[in-house]
Motif scaffolding. Structure first.
Motif, PDB file in Angstrom:
ATOM      1  N   LEU A  79      47.046  33.847  53.070  1.00 16.27           N
ATOM      2  CA  LEU A  79      46.686  34.698  52.690  1.00 16.27           C
ATOM      3  C   LEU A  79      46.298  35.973  51.662  1.00 16.27           C
ATOM      4  O   LEU A  79      45.840  35.958  50.797  1.00 16.27           O
ATOM      5  N   VAL A  80      48.006  36.213  51.841  1.00 16.08           N
ATOM      6  CA  VAL A  80      48.149  36.994  50.413  1.00 16.08           C
ATOM      7  C   VAL A  80      47.967  36.306  48.863  1.00 16.08           C
ATOM      8  O   VAL A  80      47.124  37.159  48.469  1.00 16.08           O
ATOM      9  N   ASP A  81      48.062  34.993  48.858  1.00 16.98           N
ATOM     10  CA  ASP A  81      47.973  34.705  47.625  1.00 16.98           C
ATOM     11  C   ASP A  81      46.421  34.543  47.428  1.00 16.98           C
ATOM     12  O   ASP A  81      46.122  34.717  46.194  1.00 16.98           O
ATOM     13  N   SER A  82      45.325  34.188  48.718  1.00 22.18           N
ATOM     14  CA  SER A  82      44.221  34.263  48.465  1.00 22.18           C
ATOM     15  C   SER A  82      43.737  35.676  48.573  1.00 22.18           C
ATOM     16  O   SER A  82      42.370  35.479  47.473  1.00 22.18           O
ATOM     17  N   ALA A  83      43.820  36.598  48.745  1.00 23.09           N
ATOM     18  CA  ALA A  83      43.465  37.403  48.310  1.00 23.09           C
ATOM     19  C   ALA A  83      43.656  38.707  46.998  1.00 23.09           C
ATOM     20  O   ALA A  83      43.133  38.883  46.415  1.00 23.09           O
ATOM     21  N   LYS A  84      44.973  37.782  46.307  1.00 19.74           N
ATOM     22  CA  LYS A  84      45.685  38.207  45.201  1.00 19.74           C
ATOM     23  C   LYS A  84      44.981  38.127  44.824  1.00 19.74           C
ATOM     24  O   LYS A  84      44.401  38.632  43.364  1.00 19.74           O
ATOM     25  N   GLN A  85      44.365  36.582  45.003  1.00 19.54           N
ATOM     26  CA  GLN A  85      43.382  35.815  43.895  1.00 19.54           C
ATOM     27  C   GLN A  85      42.022  36.526  43.521  1.00 19.54           C
ATOM     28  O   GLN A  85      40.896  36.822  42.259  1.00 19.54           O
ATOM     29  N   ALA A  86      41.582  36.434  44.637  1.00 22.04           N
ATOM     30  CA  ALA A  86      40.306  37.708  44.850  1.00 22.04           C
ATOM     31  C   ALA A  86      39.999  39.228  44.532  1.00 22.04           C
ATOM     32  O   ALA A  86      39.631  39.401  43.367  1.00 22.04           O
ATOM     33  N   TYR A  87      41.387  39.483  44.170  1.00 23.41           N
ATOM     34  CA  TYR A  87      40.978  40.775  43.654  1.00 23.41           C
ATOM     35  C   TYR A  87      41.816  41.454  42.404  1.00 23.41           C
ATOM     36  O   TYR A  87      40.847  41.931  41.228  1.00 23.41           O
ATOM     37  N   ASN A  88      42.952  39.724  42.007  1.00 22.52           N
ATOM     38  CA  ASN A  88      42.162  39.383  40.543  1.00 22.52           C
ATOM     39  C   ASN A  88      40.895  39.541  39.416  1.00 22.52           C
ATOM     40  O   ASN A  88      40.614  39.972  39.379  1.00 22.52           O
ATOM     41  N   ALA A  89      40.131  38.671  40.636  1.00 22.15           N
ATOM     42  CA  ALA A  89      39.220  38.816  40.418  1.00 22.15           C
ATOM     43  C   ALA A  89      38.006  39.749  40.034  1.00 22.15           C
ATOM     44  O   ALA A  89      36.414  39.831  38.558  1.00 22.15           O
ATOM     45  N   GLU A  90      38.400  40.608  41.483  1.00 23.08           N
ATOM     46  CA  GLU A  90      37.746  41.346  41.359  1.00 23.08           C
ATOM     47  C   GLU A  90      38.006  42.844  39.850  1.00 23.08           C
ATOM     48  O   GLU A  90      36.873  43.601  39.747  1.00 23.08           O
ATOM     49  N   LEU A  91      39.577  42.484  39.799  1.00 16.92           N
ATOM     50  CA  LEU A  91      39.876  43.274  39.342  1.00 16.92           C
ATOM     51  C   LEU A  91      39.198  42.934  37.300  1.00 16.92           C
ATOM     52  O   LEU A  91      38.573  44.265  36.950  1.00 16.92           O
ATOM     53  N   GLU A  92      39.239  41.739  37.086  1.00 15.60           N
ATOM     54  CA  GLU A  92      38.592  41.744  35.961  1.00 15.60           C
ATOM     55  C   GLU A  92      36.877  41.970  35.682  1.00 15.60           C
ATOM     56  O   GLU A  92      36.210  41.919  34.166  1.00 15.60           O
ATOM     57  N   GLU A  93      36.534  42.373  37.095  1.00 20.14           N
ATOM     58  CA  GLU A  93      34.532  41.778  37.020  1.00 20.14           C
ATOM     59  C   GLU A  93      34.499  43.410  36.373  1.00 20.14           C
ATOM     60  O   GLU A  93      33.649  44.327  36.294  1.00 20.14           O
ATOM     61  N   ALA A  94      35.369  44.579  37.452  1.00 20.46           N
ATOM     62  CA  ALA A  94      35.517  46.199  37.322  1.00 20.46           C
ATOM     63  C   ALA A  94      35.795  45.688  35.959  1.00 20.46           C
ATOM     64  O   ALA A  94      35.039  47.241  35.238  1.00 20.46           O
ATOM     65  N   ARG A  95      36.503  45.725  35.242  1.00 20.54           N
ATOM     66  CA  ARG A  95      36.998  45.592  33.869  1.00 20.54           C
ATOM     67  C   ARG A  95      35.746  45.178  32.981  1.00 20.54           C
ATOM     68  O   ARG A  95      34.925  46.557  32.327  1.00 20.54           O
ATOM     69  N   ASN A  96      35.163  44.416  33.094  1.00 18.93           N
ATOM     70  CA  ASN A  96      33.614  43.871  32.734  1.00 18.93           C
ATOM     71  C   ASN A  96      32.757  45.449  32.714  1.00 18.93           C
ATOM     72  O   ASN A  96      31.688  45.009  31.382  1.00 18.93           O
ATOM     73  N   SER A  97      32.156  45.444  33.706  1.00 16.70           N
ATOM     74  CA  SER A  97      31.251  46.304  34.499  1.00 16.70           C
ATOM     75  C   SER A  97      31.954  47.758  33.182  1.00 16.70           C
ATOM     76  O   SER A  97      30.875  48.244  33.153  1.00 16.70           O
ATOM     77  N   VAL A  98      33.240  47.904  33.051  1.00 14.13           N
ATOM     78  CA  VAL A  98      33.520  49.317  32.839  1.00 14.13           C
ATOM     79  C   VAL A  98      32.918  49.292  31.118  1.00 14.13           C
ATOM     80  O   VAL A  98      32.423  49.992  30.423  1.00 14.13           O
ATOM     81  N   LYS A  99      33.475  48.331  30.397  1.00 10.54           N
ATOM     82  CA  LYS A  99      32.988  47.867  29.167  1.00 10.54           C
ATOM     83  C   LYS A  99      31.779  47.739  28.636  1.00 10.54           C
ATOM     84  O   LYS A  99      31.312  48.154  27.857  1.00 10.54           O
ATOM     85  N   ASN A 100      30.910  47.372  29.650  1.00 11.45           N
ATOM     86  CA  ASN A 100      29.499  46.682  29.603  1.00 11.45           C
ATOM     87  C   ASN A 100      28.329  47.949  29.509  1.00 11.45           C
ATOM     88  O   ASN A 100      27.235  47.717  29.891  1.00 11.45           O
TER      89      ASN A 100
END
Length: 166
Positions: free
Chosen positions: A115-136
């Motif tokens: 559960l934790v590993d899966s959630a970490k993967q999802a939130y890391n992807a969300e973090l990357e997507e959010a960073r990109n949205s700020v940049k773009n």
């Protein structure tokens, strides 16, 4: 139609950009609202007839595979603006992850780790997507919301690091 619920208001807001089918509304909502406000297909298809019955949207062109476009009406624009200017009330966090973590003592250690590993993967992807949205984006509101998304993803990752592994 009486007071708008948040889902109806979200759909009216999206229809301000032009006519859309239910499927297009679901896709645009995912893109525009991200993790902050989920709009499911069933919610969209439940709200659209109610909005039409209330005179806030009208039917547009019939598309392929019987898809139906919807257009916002003048009454819909007025109702949306009224909703937009009203007091938002409290935010409600509905996190399936946190609900599972509350009950994680009912899982095996292996299930908790998964559960934790899966959630970490999802939130890391969300973090990357959010960073990109700020940049773009040059839109100050979108940038501020993107920064919030970055902070939210970081907070979730911090929570997941604090969860006992055993």
């Amino acid at each position: 139609m009486s007071e708008l619920n948040a889902t109806a208001a979200a759909l009216l807001g999206l229809l301000h950009d032009g006519p859309k089918t239910g499927g297009q509304l679901v896709a645009v909502a995912r893109e525009r609202f991200g993790a902050f406000f989920s709009v499911t297909r069933s919610q969209v298809y439940r709200e659209l007839p109610a909005l039409a019955d209330g005179g806030l949207v009208r039917l547009g062109k019939q598309g392929p595979r019987s898809s139906q476009q919807y257009l916002i009406t003048a009454a819909g624009k007025k109702a949306f603006k009224t909703w937009l200017a009203s007091e938002p009330g409290p935010d409600h966090l509905r996190s399936p992850l946190i609900l599972r973590l509350v009950h994680a003592n009912n899982l095996t250690a292996k299930q908790r780790t998964a559960l934790v590993d899966s959630a970490k993967q999802a939130y890391n992807a969300e973090l990357e997507e959010a960073r990109n949205s700020v940049k773009n984006t040059d839109d100050n509101y979108a940038k501020a919301i993107g920064e919030f998304a970055v902070s939210r993803a970081r907070a979730a990752l911090k929570l997941l690091e604090a969860v006992p592994k055993d």
